[in-house]
Enzyme design. Structure first.
Site, PDB file in Angstrom:
ATOM      1  N   ASP A   2       0.860  -1.182   0.000  1.00 28.93           N
ATOM      2  CA  ASP A   2       0.000   0.000   0.000  1.00 28.93           C
ATOM      3  C   ASP A   2       0.894   1.229   0.000  1.00 28.93           C
ATOM      4  O   ASP A   2       1.888   1.283   0.730  1.00 28.93           O
ATOM      5  CB  ASP A   2      -0.873   0.055   1.256  1.00 28.93           C
ATOM      6  N   ASN A  10      -3.895  13.176  -3.668  1.00 24.81           N
ATOM      7  CA  ASN A  10      -5.085  13.384  -4.493  1.00 24.81           C
ATOM      8  C   ASN A  10      -5.994  14.468  -3.916  1.00 24.81           C
ATOM      9  O   ASN A  10      -6.519  15.299  -4.650  1.00 24.81           O
ATOM     10  CB  ASN A  10      -5.873  12.084  -4.644  1.00 24.81           C
ATOM     11  N   ASP A  19      -1.675  10.810 -10.427  1.00 21.54           N
ATOM     12  CA  ASP A  19      -1.309   9.907 -11.531  1.00 21.54           C
ATOM     13  C   ASP A  19       0.196   9.949 -11.789  1.00 21.54           C
ATOM     14  O   ASP A  19       0.826   8.914 -12.017  1.00 21.54           O
ATOM     15  CB  ASP A  19      -2.068  10.274 -12.804  1.00 21.54           C
ATOM     16  N   ASP A  45      -4.147   2.666  -4.461  1.00 20.99           N
ATOM     17  CA  ASP A  45      -2.761   2.765  -3.993  1.00 20.99           C
ATOM     18  C   ASP A  45      -2.194   1.398  -3.609  1.00 20.99           C
ATOM     19  O   ASP A  45      -1.263   1.299  -2.829  1.00 20.99           O
ATOM     20  CB  ASP A  45      -2.673   3.730  -2.812  1.00 20.99           C
TER      21      ASP A  45
END
Length: 120
Positions: A2, A10, A19, A45
């Protein structure tokens, strides 16, 4: 694996930079792996890496190398630094478990911000 703190990227600077972070992350991961290793994004993620032919001690070393490479990389936009890290759960693939069962085991094995798994 993760990617820790990715939501902050974000939420604060947008999905376009998110991105770019994922593209950069995949380059960092590929640079640390052997050619026979396989990395793939599960979604969001979460990533998985198949380290074929490694024993658990070698896998722990590889996982720690990945974690440190990501932690040391300066993910930055407009002077704002985003401290990202990896949480990695290591499992040994044995028997005929489904992909879902394997991923569940790896998710259970990981500890945030660390490389965790079965000891050799």
């Amino acid at each position: 694996m993760d990617l820790d703190n990715f939501k902050e990227v974000n939420d604060n600077v947008g999905h376009s930079f998110g991105d770019e972070v994922l593209i950069t992350l995949s380059g960092i991961i590929k640079a640390e792996l052997r050619t026979e290793d396989t990395v793939f994004r599960l979604g969001g993620d979460e990533f998985a890496v198949l380290l074929e032919g490694m024993d658990s001690r070698e896998a722990l070393t590889a996982g720690e190398r990945l974690r440190l490479s990501v932690e040391r990389f300066p993910f930055e936009l407009d002077g704002r630094l985003f401290p990202l890290s990896l949480s990695i759960g290591l499992i040994e693939i044995e028997g005929n478990l489904t992909a879902g069962e394997l991923l569940s085991q790896a998710d259970t094995a990981h500890v945030p911000g660390t490389v965790a798994g079965e000891e050799p």
